[in-house]
Write a protein that holds these residues in place. Structure first.
Motif, PDB file in Angstrom:
ATOM      1  N   ASP A  76       0.841  -1.193   0.000  1.00  0.00           N
ATOM      2  CA  ASP A  76       0.000   0.000   0.000  1.00  0.00           C
ATOM      3  C   ASP A  76       0.883   1.253   0.000  1.00  0.00           C
ATOM      4  OD1 ASP A  76       0.925   0.448   2.582  1.00  0.00           O
ATOM      5  OD2 ASP A  76      -0.916  -0.210   3.556  1.00  0.00           O
ATOM      6  N   ALA A  77       0.255   2.409  -0.039  1.00  0.00           N
ATOM      7  CA  ALA A  77       0.992   3.671  -0.158  1.00  0.00           C
ATOM      8  C   ALA A  77       1.766   4.031   1.103  1.00  0.00           C
ATOM      9  CB  ALA A  77       0.030   4.798  -0.511  1.00  0.00           C
ATOM     10  N   ASP A  78       1.415   3.433   2.247  1.00  0.00           N
ATOM     11  CA  ASP A  78       2.052   3.782   3.514  1.00  0.00           C
ATOM     12  C   ASP A  78       3.180   2.832   3.909  1.00  0.00           C
ATOM     13  OD1 ASP A  78       0.273   5.931   3.838  1.00  0.00           O
ATOM     14  OD2 ASP A  78      -1.248   4.587   4.684  1.00  0.00           O
ATOM     15  N   GLY A  79       3.553   1.930   3.014  1.00  0.00           N
ATOM     16  CA  GLY A  79       4.643   1.005   3.323  1.00  0.00           C
ATOM     17  C   GLY A  79       4.181  -0.312   3.919  1.00  0.00           C
ATOM     18  N   GLY A  80       2.866  -0.464   4.124  1.00  0.00           N
ATOM     19  CA  GLY A  80       2.331  -1.728   4.628  1.00  0.00           C
ATOM     20  C   GLY A  80       1.914  -2.632   3.490  1.00  0.00           C
ATOM     21  N   TRP A  81       1.173  -3.679   3.829  1.00  0.00           N
ATOM     22  CA  TRP A  81       0.762  -4.670   2.834  1.00  0.00           C
ATOM     23  C   TRP A  81      -0.698  -5.038   3.052  1.00  0.00           C
ATOM     24  CZ3 TRP A  81       4.301  -6.483  -0.827  1.00  0.00           C
ATOM     25  CH2 TRP A  81       5.621  -6.065  -0.628  1.00  0.00           C
ATOM     26  N   ASP A  82      -1.433  -5.130   1.949  1.00  0.00           N
ATOM     27  CA  ASP A  82      -2.817  -5.566   1.996  1.00  0.00           C
ATOM     28  C   ASP A  82      -2.888  -7.042   1.615  1.00  0.00           C
ATOM     29  OD1 ASP A  82      -3.962  -3.103   2.746  1.00  0.00           O
ATOM     30  OD2 ASP A  82      -3.842  -2.392   0.669  1.00  0.00           O
ATOM     31  N   VAL A  83      -3.487  -7.840   2.497  1.00  0.00           N
ATOM     32  CA  VAL A  83      -3.641  -9.272   2.266  1.00  0.00           C
ATOM     33  C   VAL A  83      -5.083  -9.537   1.864  1.00  0.00           C
ATOM     34  CG1 VAL A  83      -3.483 -11.571   3.295  1.00  0.00           C
ATOM     35  CG2 VAL A  83      -1.881  -9.776   3.994  1.00  0.00           C
ATOM     36  N   ARG A  84      -5.258 -10.248   0.755  1.00  0.00           N
ATOM     37  CA  ARG A  84      -6.606 -10.556   0.261  1.00  0.00           C
ATOM     38  C   ARG A  84      -6.723 -12.063   0.038  1.00  0.00           C
ATOM     39  NH1 ARG A  84     -10.839  -7.637   1.243  1.00  0.00           N
ATOM     40  NH2 ARG A  84     -12.556  -8.327  -0.047  1.00  0.00           N
ATOM     41  N   LEU A  85      -7.741 -12.670   0.640  1.00  0.00           N
ATOM     42  CA  LEU A  85      -7.966 -14.099   0.486  1.00  0.00           C
ATOM     43  C   LEU A  85      -9.068 -14.341  -0.544  1.00  0.00           C
ATOM     44  CD1 LEU A  85      -6.501 -13.903   3.235  1.00  0.00           C
ATOM     45  CD2 LEU A  85      -7.991 -15.718   4.061  1.00  0.00           C
ATOM     46  N   ARG A  86      -8.891 -15.406  -1.332  1.00  0.00           N
ATOM     47  CA  ARG A  86      -9.928 -15.875  -2.242  1.00  0.00           C
ATOM     48  C   ARG A  86     -10.241 -17.310  -1.824  1.00  0.00           C
ATOM     49  NH1 ARG A  86      -5.899 -14.359  -5.234  1.00  0.00           N
ATOM     50  NH2 ARG A  86      -5.682 -16.350  -6.327  1.00  0.00           N
ATOM     51  N   VAL A  87     -11.464 -17.556  -1.428  1.00  0.00           N
ATOM     52  CA  VAL A  87     -11.825 -18.881  -0.925  1.00  0.00           C
ATOM     53  C   VAL A  87     -12.904 -19.514  -1.798  1.00  0.00           C
ATOM     54  CG1 VAL A  87     -11.203 -18.360   1.460  1.00  0.00           C
ATOM     55  CG2 VAL A  87     -13.535 -17.947   0.688  1.00  0.00           C
ATOM     56  N   ARG A  88     -12.933 -20.832  -1.763  1.00  0.00           N
ATOM     57  CA  ARG A  88     -13.972 -21.607  -2.447  1.00  0.00           C
ATOM     58  C   ARG A  88     -14.401 -22.725  -1.502  1.00  0.00           C
ATOM     59  NH1 ARG A  88     -12.288 -23.844  -8.054  1.00  0.00           N
ATOM     60  NH2 ARG A  88     -13.088 -21.862  -8.797  1.00  0.00           N
ATOM     61  N   ASN A  89     -15.683 -23.029  -1.495  1.00  0.00           N
ATOM     62  CA  ASN A  89     -16.246 -24.066  -0.619  1.00  0.00           C
ATOM     63  C   ASN A  89     -15.933 -23.774   0.852  1.00  0.00           C
ATOM     64  OD1 ASN A  89     -17.052 -25.515  -2.944  1.00  0.00           O
ATOM     65  ND2 ASN A  89     -15.065 -26.528  -3.051  1.00  0.00           N
ATOM     66  N   PHE A  90     -15.921 -22.487   1.195  1.00  0.00           N
ATOM     67  CA  PHE A  90     -15.568 -22.087   2.556  1.00  0.00           C
ATOM     68  C   PHE A  90     -16.261 -20.761   2.874  1.00  0.00           C
ATOM     69  CE2 PHE A  90     -12.861 -19.952   5.702  1.00  0.00           C
ATOM     70  CZ  PHE A  90     -12.703 -20.952   6.639  1.00  0.00           C
ATOM     71  N   ARG A  91     -16.739 -20.643   4.109  1.00  0.00           N
ATOM     72  CA  ARG A  91     -17.301 -19.374   4.568  1.00  0.00           C
ATOM     73  C   ARG A  91     -16.731 -19.055   5.948  1.00  0.00           C
ATOM     74  NH1 ARG A  91     -20.963 -23.338   5.361  1.00  0.00           N
ATOM     75  NH2 ARG A  91     -22.278 -23.345   7.230  1.00  0.00           N
ATOM     76  N   PHE A  92     -16.512 -17.776   6.196  1.00  0.00           N
ATOM     77  CA  PHE A  92     -15.929 -17.333   7.455  1.00  0.00           C
ATOM     78  C   PHE A  92     -16.993 -17.299   8.553  1.00  0.00           C
ATOM     79  CE2 PHE A  92     -13.062 -15.611   4.274  1.00  0.00           C
ATOM     80  CZ  PHE A  92     -11.821 -15.917   4.812  1.00  0.00           C
ATOM     81  N   SER A  93     -16.634 -17.813   9.722  1.00  0.00           N
ATOM     82  CA  SER A  93     -17.543 -17.814  10.867  1.00  0.00           C
ATOM     83  C   SER A  93     -17.398 -16.509  11.647  1.00  0.00           C
ATOM     84  CB  SER A  93     -17.230 -18.984  11.801  1.00  0.00           C
ATOM     85  OG  SER A  93     -17.408 -20.214  11.143  1.00  0.00           O
ATOM     86  N   PRO A  94     -18.505 -15.928  12.089  1.00  0.00           N
ATOM     87  CA  PRO A  94     -18.412 -14.701  12.892  1.00  0.00           C
ATOM     88  C   PRO A  94     -17.908 -15.006  14.302  1.00  0.00           C
ATOM     89  CG  PRO A  94     -20.691 -15.426  12.734  1.00  0.00           C
ATOM     90  CD  PRO A  94     -19.895 -16.331  11.826  1.00  0.00           C
TER      91      PRO A  94
END
Length: 202
Positions: A76-94
């Motif tokens: 990103d512009a501030d020197g950090g990193w953006d992590v993005r996940l792509r999932v299939r047959n999976f859903r995140f639990s709250p």
């Protein structure tokens, strides 16, 4: 109230039968139970002897319909990193979900160089510049069930890793292509990804 004593006796006999090979239910219910069989595969897989570095057991599931994950890491512009996940047959639990395994559900563990840095209940996360310093690093995402077991296929954990390189950019310059890291299957296209970058096992 003589009937009370007879009722208790009848319930006690039923309890003994249930503990044995027969029950007080209908014959049809007993036959259905036998058809299912004690050794029938569980819809939430089978716990294996293998464990992750934290001692959590692997939960083996069939490859067909198994959870999949890909990870993309971009600066990103501030020197950090953006992590993005792509999932299939999976859903995140709250947060607050019951501590039990449900097919295709759970959370992701995010590691940098094998060090756990975050538990993810959503497909996005930001790594600060202090988390990933100068040098080459491995960012790994691994999928877990809600009971803290590791989703696994073929004895290997369901995970994906991206290699990223952090250099000291010149003031005012944008990050170079070498500073980007991506990994994992192209889930939108139904692909499996490059074998040396997309993997279920480390």
């Amino acid at each position: 109230m003589a009937w009370t004593g007879r009722l208790i006796t009848a319930l006690a006999v039923c309890g003994v039968l249930l503990a044995g090979s027969a029950g007080c239910g209908s014959r049809a219910a007993q036959e259905q139970e036998q058809e299912r069989g004690a050794g029938a595969p569980s819809p939430v897989g089978k716990l294996l002897e293998e464990r992750d570095d934290g001692g959590r057991p692997y939960r083996e599931v069939d490859e067909e319909g198994a959870p999949e994950v890909g990870v993309e890491v971009t600066p990103d512009a501030d020197g950090g990193w953006d992590v993005r996940l792509r999932v299939r047959n999976f859903r995140f639990s709250p947060e607050g979900t019951d501590n039990r395994a449900v097919p295709g559900r759970g959370l992701a563990h995010l590691y940098v160089n094998d060090r756990l840095v975050a538990l993810l209940r959503a497909p996005g996360h930001h790594l600060s510049p202090h988390t990933v310093r100068r040098g080459t690093h491995q960012v790994t995402v691994r999928l877990y069930a809600d009971d803290d077991s590791v989703w696994a296929v073929g004895g290997k954990p369901v995970e994906s890793t991206a290699d990223i390189t952090v250099s000291e950019p010149s003031p005012g310059t944008a990050p170079t292509a070498a500073e980007r890291g991506t990994a994992g299957p192209d889930l939108a296209a139904g692909g499996r990804g490059s074998p040396d970058r997309d993997r279920r096992a480390g």
